[in-house]
Design an enzyme around this catalytic site. Structure first.
Site, mmCIF file in Angstrom:
data_model
loop_
_atom_site.group_PDB
_atom_site.id
_atom_site.type_symbol
_atom_site.label_atom_id
_atom_site.label_comp_id
_atom_site.label_asym_id
_atom_site.label_seq_id
_atom_site.Cartn_x
_atom_site.Cartn_y
_atom_site.Cartn_z
ATOM 1 N N GLU A 96 28.974 52.383 28.948
ATOM 2 C CA GLU A 96 30.135 51.218 29.521
ATOM 3 C C GLU A 96 29.471 49.911 29.851
ATOM 4 O OE1 GLU A 96 34.619 52.897 31.194
ATOM 5 O OE2 GLU A 96 33.192 53.070 32.175
ATOM 6 N N CYS A 109 27.075 44.327 33.313
ATOM 7 C CA CYS A 109 26.381 45.034 34.187
ATOM 8 C C CYS A 109 25.906 46.392 32.699
ATOM 9 C CB CYS A 109 27.457 45.334 35.181
ATOM 10 S SG CYS A 109 27.277 46.861 36.165
ATOM 11 N N CYS A 116 24.941 60.593 34.571
ATOM 12 C CA CYS A 116 23.846 60.077 35.808
ATOM 13 C C CYS A 116 24.000 61.479 36.223
ATOM 14 C CB CYS A 116 24.667 58.812 37.157
ATOM 15 S SG CYS A 116 23.462 58.254 37.731
ATOM 16 N N CYS A 120 25.708 61.099 43.258
ATOM 17 C CA CYS A 120 26.241 60.568 44.898
ATOM 18 C C CYS A 120 27.646 60.822 44.904
ATOM 19 C CB CYS A 120 25.843 58.913 44.396
ATOM 20 S SG CYS A 120 24.200 58.481 44.945
ATOM 21 N N CYS A 123 30.778 58.241 43.712
ATOM 22 C CA CYS A 123 30.138 57.469 42.615
ATOM 23 C C CYS A 123 31.161 57.934 41.501
ATOM 24 C CB CYS A 123 28.719 57.033 42.334
ATOM 25 S SG CYS A 123 29.254 56.175 40.897
ATOM 26 N N GLY A 166 24.391 55.450 35.297
ATOM 27 C CA GLY A 166 23.089 55.857 35.217
ATOM 28 C C GLY A 166 21.976 54.997 36.463
ATOM 29 N N GLU A 167 20.719 56.017 36.585
ATOM 30 C CA GLU A 167 19.464 55.595 37.129
ATOM 31 C C GLU A 167 18.792 55.152 36.116
ATOM 32 O OE1 GLU A 167 18.951 55.471 40.788
ATOM 33 O OE2 GLU A 167 17.183 54.759 39.461
ATOM 34 N N SER A 198 18.782 47.782 39.417
ATOM 35 C CA SER A 198 20.258 48.386 40.632
ATOM 36 C C SER A 198 18.977 50.297 40.463
ATOM 37 C CB SER A 198 20.855 48.416 40.982
ATOM 38 O OG SER A 198 21.666 49.430 42.470
ATOM 39 N N LEU A 222 21.063 51.623 48.891
ATOM 40 C CA LEU A 222 20.781 52.152 50.939
ATOM 41 C C LEU A 222 22.040 52.685 51.062
ATOM 42 C CD1 LEU A 222 18.881 52.089 53.422
ATOM 43 C CD2 LEU A 222 20.669 49.917 54.194
ATOM 44 N N ASN A 297 35.029 50.772 46.087
ATOM 45 C CA ASN A 297 36.369 51.117 45.271
ATOM 46 C C ASN A 297 36.565 52.857 44.570
ATOM 47 O OD1 ASN A 297 36.039 48.582 44.293
ATOM 48 N ND2 ASN A 297 34.159 48.812 43.423
ATOM 49 N N CYS A 340 31.883 48.417 41.100
ATOM 50 C CA CYS A 340 30.871 49.014 40.961
ATOM 51 C C CYS A 340 31.551 51.130 41.324
ATOM 52 C CB CYS A 340 30.456 48.631 42.695
ATOM 53 S SG CYS A 340 30.037 47.067 41.655
#
Ligand code: SAH
Ligand code: SF4
Length: 356
Positions: A96, A109, A116, A120, A123, A166-167, A198, A222, A297, A340
């Site tokens: 996406e 974005c 990923c 987390c 997410c 993804g990271e 990011s 963070l 979100n 996000c």
């Protein structure tokens, strides 16, 4: 576009790779420069339309190569005018990309991986697990497919953020290959200061990036004010703890006027108290940094709730009082699952709903 299944996609090849290809086809080196400019600066999708290349060269190219963008499988338009694009890659994997128009610029974005692995807890992308890394061509393909769908002409002012799925630092080679082409004035011509990666804090890759003179801007997720809290939200904190992460951030070289960005997702009653804000203020003291506060979100599968607005404002004030610039980032496109952390391939199969 050539539909031949054995054709190799030209999108993703850098200057040197195009030079080799042109040499293989027995053509002069300046042909590589023309092709590069047509692919990335002018964003031409049709080999036959590259009329500044001679006809023989075009025919030789078309025999083995194609210019292929990811297929737009869905475009979900938000009431705030942003849009989530669901893109299908050549092997059937999907990613996406989010389109966010502002007054005088457009931000895209981008995703760096399908899914990923970082896991987390807040997410949605994490729920997919890692499917695979994206190639440089697939990263560029997102920019090409969305600028085509939105008829954004070459030379428009674009900002790019690697804050989709993804990271990016776990796919750094391909991400940096794409960024070289994006930032090249003969390529997409998007300055490095308008490109942000990011990261959840992959410290060895941050150090690698720090050594690269052609690096984009860096944002760090963070999301917590102490080790225990961060480990609970982001299990990667066990491997790359907050204390070391902050040390790497302090050592990170910044250009004149550049700041590090710290992202902080506010979760009601979990990391949004005054004590959290004061601790964050302490962690970042003296750093050339700003904080982006992201209201969470939510979604039914995840255990957190968004902080109330007055908490968000109080958190912001406590930071700004301590000379840490803090901005509230209301995510765009929440109604279409584009905000996000919401990216999770909704709408891919019929029957999936497009709103949470
Ligand atoms: N993997 C990278 C980039 C993609 S995530 C990273 O983690 O930094 C981009 C941002 O979205 C991160 O700052 C992350 O903390 C935030 N995010 C993830 N899930 C969210 C959610 N449900 N609500 C708000 N922000 C979220
Ligand atoms: Fe991956 Fe970033 Fe989501 Fe964490 S927040 S699971 S690192 S995409």
């Amino acid at each position: 576009m050539n539909a031949g299944i054995s054709s190799q996609n030209l999108v993703g090849l850098d200057r040197r790779e195009l030079e080799r290809l042109v040499q293989l086809l027995g053509k002069a080196p300046y042909r590589a420069r023309q092709l590069y400019h047509a692919l990335y600066y002018r964003r031409q999708e049709d080999l036959a339309a590259l009329t500044n290349l001679d006809r023989n060269f075009r025919a030789a190219l078309a025999a083995h190569y194609e210019i292929a963008y990811p297929d737009v499988q869905g475009e979900f338009i938000s009431k705030d005018n942003s849009a989530r694009f669901l893109l299908r890659l050549h092997d059937g994997a999907s990613v996406e990309t989010v389109y966010m128009p502002q007054e005088e610029r457009i931000t895209l974005c981008l995703s760096s991986q399908a899914g990923c692995a970082v896991d987390c807890r807040f997410c949605f992308t994490a729920l997919l697990g890692l499917q695979r890394n994206l190639s440089a061509g697939e990263i560029l393909g997102q920019v090409l497919a969305v600028t085509k769908a939105r008829a954004i002409p070459p030379g428009s002012r674009l900002n790019l953020v690697f804050m989709g799925m993804g990271e990016p630092l776990l796919n750094l080679t391909q991400v940096m290959k794409a960024i070289r082409i994006l930032a090249d004035p003969q390529g997409f011509g998007i300055p490095l200061r308008r490109i942000t990666i990011s990261t959840s804090g992959i410290i060895p890759r941050m150090r690698e990036l720090a050594r690269d003179p052609r690096r984009p801007k860096l944002a760090i997720s963070l999301n917590a004010s102490n080790e225990r809290q961060r480990t609970e939200l982001m299990p990667i904190n066990r491997k790359y703890p907050l204390s070391e992460l902050l040390r790497a951030c302090r050592a990170y070289p910044l250009r004149p006027r550049e700041l590090l960005t710290f992202e902080y997702v506010l979760l009601d009653g979990f990391n949004d108290t005054d004590a959290d804000a004061l601790r964050v203020g302490g962690l970042l003291r003296g750093m050339r940094a700003k904080v982006n506060l992201i209201p969470y979100n939510p979604g039914s599968e995840l255990p957190y709730r968004p902080s109330p607005l007055e908490r968000v404002l109080a958190f912001q004030q406590l930071l700004t009082e301590r000379n840490i610039p803090a901005y509230i980032r209301i995510s765009r496109g929440q109604d279409v699952g584009a905000a996000c952390g919401q990216l999770r391939l909704q709408g891919m199969r019929t029957g999936d709903s497009t709103t949470p």
